[in-house]
Every structure is written in structure tokens, then in C-alpha cells.
Scaffold this active site. Structure first.
Site, PDB file in Angstrom:
ATOM      1  N   LYS A  57       0.872  -1.174   0.000  1.00 61.32           N
ATOM      2  CA  LYS A  57       0.000   0.000   0.000  1.00 61.32           C
ATOM      3  C   LYS A  57       0.907   1.222   0.000  1.00 61.32           C
ATOM      4  O   LYS A  57       1.662   1.451   0.954  1.00 61.32           O
ATOM      5  CB  LYS A  57      -0.921   0.003   1.213  1.00 61.32           C
ATOM      6  CG  LYS A  57      -1.897   1.179   1.235  1.00 61.32           C
ATOM      7  CD  LYS A  57      -2.806   1.095   2.454  1.00 61.32           C
ATOM      8  CE  LYS A  57      -3.810   2.235   2.490  1.00 61.32           C
ATOM      9  NZ  LYS A  57      -4.696   2.155   3.677  1.00 61.32           N
ATOM     10  N   LYS A  89      -1.975  -1.545  -3.822  1.00 62.13           N
ATOM     11  CA  LYS A  89      -2.882  -0.402  -3.805  1.00 62.13           C
ATOM     12  C   LYS A  89      -2.057   0.881  -3.860  1.00 62.13           C
ATOM     13  O   LYS A  89      -1.144   1.038  -3.048  1.00 62.13           O
ATOM     14  CB  LYS A  89      -3.731  -0.439  -2.528  1.00 62.13           C
ATOM     15  CG  LYS A  89      -4.725   0.703  -2.395  1.00 62.13           C
ATOM     16  CD  LYS A  89      -5.485   0.636  -1.075  1.00 62.13           C
ATOM     17  CE  LYS A  89      -6.516   1.754  -0.983  1.00 62.13           C
ATOM     18  NZ  LYS A  89      -7.250   1.739   0.294  1.00 62.13           N
TER      19      LYS A  89
END
Length: 324
Positions: A197, A250
Site C-alpha cells: 500500500k 494499492k
């Protein structure tokens, strides 16, 4: 005169039937996960994400049903927490009578076959707006946060979640959550780790939807540097060893190289999250009249699949499913 060519790749593009027959990448509704926002009020649109709503529990259940009818059989839940319930330690995150466990139970009572994923992190519940507990000097505390995340994940599992998805990027949280779930006989509850992330500028509209932006500082001490990809492989190795059942990248679009590296190296399924900023860029470009929205949706989601994602989290899930 015709060229004397033996190889003419266009022969495999000549008709729709031929193109369908040789297509290398398949995108179906079964590959998609729909992110949903739930709050204690009535259904309302989100200003920062046109076409996306904050749902009441009833509205949420109805939306899950509409998605299931289109073949989208997985959702991930995010709670919009009132300011008065936010605390420095994010206590509401593990409230067994809170909004998320009630939402899980409502979905499972009506749509038992839908896969329910839950976000495990403190930022929606923290008065500091960070994914973890913040010390007086501004440091986001790792180990203390992991203890709280374990309580949150256990509460979600008790309510009936199929998969918990820690999005906090604290070190060691996957193994700690796995141990906690197993200790309480939740051996069948999966973990989808937000493994890579990134500290991305694409998260802005999402933070507007949850009112979860950091009140001070940024998230660069725990989310990944956008310049790094080898580091993501280290995170992949650690999360897999700790028991992750799926690993996630992400955002998706700006990090397709990382998705590809995960697909080549991972022994578990790879997920990618087409985040709020990616969604809003497509919506804005289409609203301007310069680009075709549905064509953009199909092309970007196919690109994420082609890069190697087995699962795609996208706010376009139901819209895409209608056209697949």
C-alpha cells in the site's frame, strides 16, 4: 501489389468471433470486489466520488443484492464513523455492537453467499486520522497498534466476515491476526493483506468519503514509498510467511509493474485496488465529454487483469458487470 508476407497478425483480429477466440485476458464479474461505505444516517451521495454513496444498513444490504444479481459476489466494507466516537486509540474499531458487525450480520442474513471482506485499520476511528495509535511525539506506534487490530479483526470474524483485510501497513500484523483468529477457532476466515500500500496522492477522494485524513503529518512512515518496487517483494515474502491468503497492491493503475512482480512471485492470489483517485479521474474525464466512460472502465480493468491481478477492488464493479 500485395506484400509477400508470411506472418499477418491482423488475421487473428479480422472478426469479433476470432478476436474472442484468441483473447488472452478474461475479465468477468467474479473477478471484482465492490467497496461499500456504511454510516449511521440515511443513504446519501458522496461529493468527492460522484456515483458512490454512503449507505444506511438497509441501503447497503439492497446494494449488495443488486451487485449479486449482476454476478459481483464480493464486497468490502468501510465505516464512516461520527466524530464523537473517534478517539486516539480508535476504540470504536472493535465495538461488537458497532456499525460494521451489524452490517456484516445484515448482509449475511439476506445474502449468505456474498463474500464479505472488512477493512482492518484505525484511520476511520482515530481522532488523529492515522491507521495506528499515535504517540505524543507524533510517531505511529507499530506493536501497540497491532494489538488493537487483532481485536478489530476478531470482532469482524465473530460477526461473520469471510475475509479480513488489514490495510494499516504495520509490521507483523498479518501473523498476529492469524494467530488471534486461529486461537478463537476462526480457522476458515481468510486474510487479504494490503501488502504493498503506497503513500499515494490517489487516496484523496476516499478520505473525503470517510473524513479520515490525517489531522497532522502524513502516512509516509508506514505506507510505502511510490519509488520502490523491490521493497514490495520483501513485504510480499513477509505477509505470505505470516499466513496471508491473498496479497494486495494499492493503488492499481500507477503500480501495474508491482502487480506484475507480485503475480510472478506470489504463491497466493494477487488483488489490486483501483482506488478513489483513479475512479474520479475516469469520472471527470468522461464528464468533460472527451473520453468514453465505459470504454475507460473496460480498458483499465482489463489492464489490471492483464498485469496479473486475480482480484480487482473497484468502485466500478457493478457498472462494469452490466457490460461484461
Amino acid at each position: 501489389m500485395p506484400l509477400e508476407l508470411i506472418a499477418r497478425p491482423r488475421r487473428n483480429r479480422r472478426t469479433p468471433a476470432i478476436r474472442d477466440m484468441v483473447r488472452e485476458t478474461e475479465l468477468t464479474p467474479a473477478h471484482l470486489v465492490l467497496p461499500l461505505f456504511v454510516h449511521g444516517g440515511s443513504d446519501e451521495p458522496i461529493d468527492s466520488m460522484p456515483g458512490v454513496n454512503r449507505w444506511s444498513t438497509k441501503g447497503l444490504v439492497d446494494e449488495v443484492g443488486r451487485a449479486a444479481d449482476l454476478g459481483v459476489r464480493a464486497v468490502v466494507l468501510f465505516e464512516v464513523t461520527p466524530e464523537e466516537l473517534k478517539t486516539p486509540t480508535g476504540d470504536e474499531a472493535w465495538n461488537p455492537d458497532g456499525l460494521v458487525p451489524r452490517a456484516i450480520e445484515a448482509i449475511k442474513a439476506t445474502h449468505p453467499d456474498t463474500v464479505v471482506m472488512t477493512d482492518v485499520a484505525l484511520d476511520p476511528y482515530s481522532s488523529d486520522g492515522h491507521d495506528g495509535i499515535v504517540s505524543p511525539d507524533g510517531t505511529v506506534l507499530n506493536d501497540e497498534t497491532v494489538e488493537v487490530l487483532c481485536r478489530q479483526a476478531l470482532m469482524h470474524a465473530d460477526a461473520g466476515a469471510d475475509i479480513v483485510a488489514p490495510s494499516d501497513m504495520m509490521d507483523g500484523r498479518v501473523g498476529a491476526i492469524r494467530e488471534t483468529l486461529d486461537h478463537h477457532d476462526h480457522h476458515g476466515v481468510g486474510i487479504c493483506a494490503y501488502t504493498a500500500k503506497y503513500a499515494s496522492a490517489f487516496f484523496g477522494p476516499f478520505r473525503g468519503a470517510l473524513d479520515s485524513a490525517p489531522r497532522h503529518g502524513d502516512k509516509k512512515t508506514y505506507q510505502m514509498d511510490p519509488a520502490n518496487s523491490r521493497e514490495a517483494l520483501r513485504e510480499l515474502e513477509l505477509d505470505t510467511a505470516e499466513g496471508a491468503d491473498m496479497v494486495m497492491v494499492k493503488p492499481a493503475g500507477p503500480y501495474l509493474d508491482v502487480v506484475r512482480r507480485f503475480a510472478d512471485a506470489s504463491v497466493v492470489p494477487v488483488a489490486a485496488y483501483q482506488v478513489s483517485g483513479e475512479y474520479l479521474m475516469i469520472k471527470a474525464a468522461a464528464a468533460s465529454g472527451w473520453l468514453d466512460e465505459q470504454a475507460l472502465i473496460s480498458e483499465t480493468l482489463t489492464g489490471i487483469r492483464r498485469a496479473g491481478a486475480d482480484v480487482i477492488l473497484t468502485y466500478f464493479a457493478t457498472q462494469a458487470a452490466k457490460h461484461l
